[in-house]
Scaffold this active site. Structure first.
Site, PDB file in Angstrom:
ATOM      1  N   CYS B  83      -3.632  -2.656  -0.465  1.00  0.00           N
ATOM      2  CA  CYS B  83      -2.251  -2.288  -0.173  1.00  0.00           C
ATOM      3  C   CYS B  83      -2.179  -1.351   1.041  1.00  0.00           C
ATOM      4  O   CYS B  83      -2.495  -1.760   2.154  1.00  0.00           O
ATOM      5  CB  CYS B  83      -1.590  -1.699  -1.417  1.00  0.00           C
ATOM      6  SG  CYS B  83       0.206  -1.630  -1.289  1.00  0.00           S
ATOM      7  N   HIS B 190      -2.359  -6.392  -5.073  1.00  0.00           N
ATOM      8  CA  HIS B 190      -3.085  -5.478  -5.955  1.00  0.00           C
ATOM      9  C   HIS B 190      -3.983  -6.277  -6.899  1.00  0.00           C
ATOM     10  O   HIS B 190      -3.514  -6.756  -7.923  1.00  0.00           O
ATOM     11  CB  HIS B 190      -2.097  -4.656  -6.787  1.00  0.00           C
ATOM     12  CG  HIS B 190      -1.368  -3.642  -5.961  1.00  0.00           C
ATOM     13  ND1 HIS B 190      -1.815  -2.364  -5.806  1.00  0.00           N
ATOM     14  CD2 HIS B 190      -0.249  -3.743  -5.213  1.00  0.00           C
ATOM     15  CE1 HIS B 190      -1.003  -1.694  -5.013  1.00  0.00           C
ATOM     16  NE2 HIS B 190      -0.033  -2.512  -4.635  1.00  0.00           N
ATOM     17  N   GLU B 192      -6.031  -5.168  -8.954  1.00  0.00           N
ATOM     18  CA  GLU B 192      -6.104  -4.465 -10.250  1.00  0.00           C
ATOM     19  C   GLU B 192      -4.898  -4.740 -11.129  1.00  0.00           C
ATOM     20  O   GLU B 192      -4.880  -4.358 -12.295  1.00  0.00           O
ATOM     21  CB  GLU B 192      -6.280  -2.958 -10.012  1.00  0.00           C
ATOM     22  CG  GLU B 192      -5.026  -2.183  -9.609  1.00  0.00           C
ATOM     23  CD  GLU B 192      -4.643  -2.306  -8.131  1.00  0.00           C
ATOM     24  OE1 GLU B 192      -5.211  -3.174  -7.432  1.00  0.00           O
ATOM     25  OE2 GLU B 192      -3.763  -1.548  -7.679  1.00  0.00           O
TER      26      GLU B 192
END
Lengths: 258, 211
Positions: B83, B190, B192
């Site tokens: 990001c 992202h 994650e």
């Protein structure tokens, strides 16, 4: 190929336990938020929303433990709403692992909170929850929708569409729009309300309240113009799976992540 | 000795999710969220995340005195930007009326512009979108071309050199969402928060052997 419309199961949490039951065939502990969240995550939910309905102040911190435990094992975006009143409340939830927070009543009683929160943490993590109902209007005049707080019991006199615009301008990153007159009815979203709000703002709108079948989810997007649909009971009680819902949405020509 | 993965903490956003996801896919590695230059310098792999505005990211990197150690990792070891950790690698960002960034990758960061013909394309670009793999890379291992990843951003990178480009997404315009070269991989999305495909990518990073 485009941004997918999102499907978001919502779990009610009371004092750290999921209530209203989650009916997975082989789930060991339906009240365990981590287990429920994992199942939904594995099934292909695009995000998860936890609504903290803990009434007692003594147990308020349990939601922090829930968020920490879920965020350590479920790797999709997590929104937490319920009882948020200050920037400090928001910081604690984000630090515990929430990606977004839902502000409801506090946005009405203290609209400045939305601005403050958005300035602090960025608008992408501020979801403003709007509970609205259709209200009677004189014959021939246009439909009107009003905001209600306190679980739909308290009228505010605020026009839902005007309020949605105001919240977007104040820094809300998303709106969670609940059709209060449909909540629990299983007859589908209030589509005129959903469409009116979705057309009035240029932030994403999550439609909620009233879903009884998979067609209702599709209608929220194709008819209501919502960017995401949220449902609770149809998934918790095992009537439909996330996979079936995604398949129905895909079938209706909606871009989804499968 | 177990490998260490340092997650650079410069006060920009919650890093718990990144750290937990890395521990999940690399249980034998030690994941350290740190603001200490020495920890980052000694780590075997470095993850450079970040949320928020370009101005704040650059300000914090300076005040934490982490610019040099991030650059060192960028040139020397497996490096994963996420990001804002992708965007600030570039020379310049349009955000906050123009912000000079680290300048490790030639090119700039541009804001999405609303298109009246596509009113449904809202800004920020938030949600799951398809990623086209435009260059082969070990970090794409076991991830389908066109898989969905989770995005939240209003600005995107435009590398000057096409050979940096490893992934693209369509939103308002087609943009580079992954850059990669040598030891560097950086994503606008992202991983994650991107369910199984995101975890697979992090797994690939944690086990990436430079050749």
């Amino acid at each position: 190929m485009a941004l997918a419309k999102r499907l978001i199961p919502c779990l009610d949490v009371d004092a750290g336990r999921v209530v209203k039951g989650v009916n997975f065939v082989d789930i060991v502990d339906a009240g365990d938020p981590v287990e429920a969240a994992k199942r939904y995550g594995d099934a292909g939910a695009d995000e998860l929303t936890f609504l903290d309905i803990t009434a007692s102040n003594d147990n308020r911190d349990t939601i922090i433990d829930v968020v920490e435990a879920v965020a350590a094992q479920v790797f999709i975006p997590l929104t937490v709403g319920g009882g948020i009143r200050s920037v400090a409340d928001i910081r604690r939830l984000l630090n515990a692992g929430a990606d977004k927070v839902g502000i409801n009543t506090a946005a009405v009683t203290n609209p400045q909170l939305v601005r403050e929160a958005s300035d602090h943490f960025g608008n992408q993590c501020i979801v403003v929850a709007i509970d609205a109902k259709s209200v009677e209007t004189p014959e021939g005049s246009p439909e009107r929708f009003e905001i209600f707080t306190h679980g739909g019991r308290k009228p505010t006199g605020l026009d839902a569409v005007a309020w949605a615009v105001k919240m977007a301008e104040s820094g809300a990153g998303e709106l969670l729009l609940t059709s209060m007159d449909r909540d629990g009815t299983k007859i589908g979203f209030n589509l005129p309300l959903t469409r009116a709000v979705a057309e009035a703002v240029d932030i994403p709108v999550i439609a909620s309240g009233g879903v009884g079948n998979l067609q209702h989810l599709c209608d929220g997007i194709t008819e209501g113009g919502a960017d995401a649909v949220l449902a609770a009971s149809i998934f918790h009680f095992g009537e439909y799976t996330i996979g079936e819902a995604k398949a129905a949405m895909h079938q209706a020509g909606i871009e989804v992540r499968q | 000795m177990a490998e260490t993965i340092a997650v650079v903490d410069y006060g920009m956003g919650n890093l718990r999710s990144v750290a937990k996801a890395l521990s999940h896919v690399a249980p034998k590695s030690t994941v350290q969220v740190s603001s200490e230059a020495s920890v980052i310098k000694n780590a075997d792999r470095v993850v450079f995340p970040g949320q928020g505005a370009a101005r704040d990211c650059m300000k914090h990197l300076r005040s934490y005195e982490l610019q040099d150690v991030v650059a060192d990792a960028f040139y020397n070891k497996p490096f994963l930007g996420i990001c804002m950790g992708l965007q600030v690698l570039f020379e310049h960002s349009e955000e906050n009326a123009g912000i000079p960034c680290l300048g490790l990758v030639q090119g700039d960061v541009r804001g999405f512009i609303k298109d009246p013909d596509r009113p449904h394309c809202k800004i920020p670009h938030m949600g799951w979108n398809n990623v086209q793999q435009v260059a082969a890379h070990p970090l794409w291992h076991n991830i389908a071309d066109g898989a969905h990843f989770y995005f939240v951003h209003s600005y995107y990178v435009a590398p000057e050199l096409a050979q940096w480009n490893a992934g693209e997404t369509d939103y308002l315009n087609r943009f580079t969402c992954v850059i990669a070269r040598d030891n560097v991989f950086a994503t606008q999305f992202h991983p994650e928060k991107s369910a199984d495909d995101g975890l697979q990518l992090l797994h690939n990073f944690a086990h990436w052997k430079l050749t």
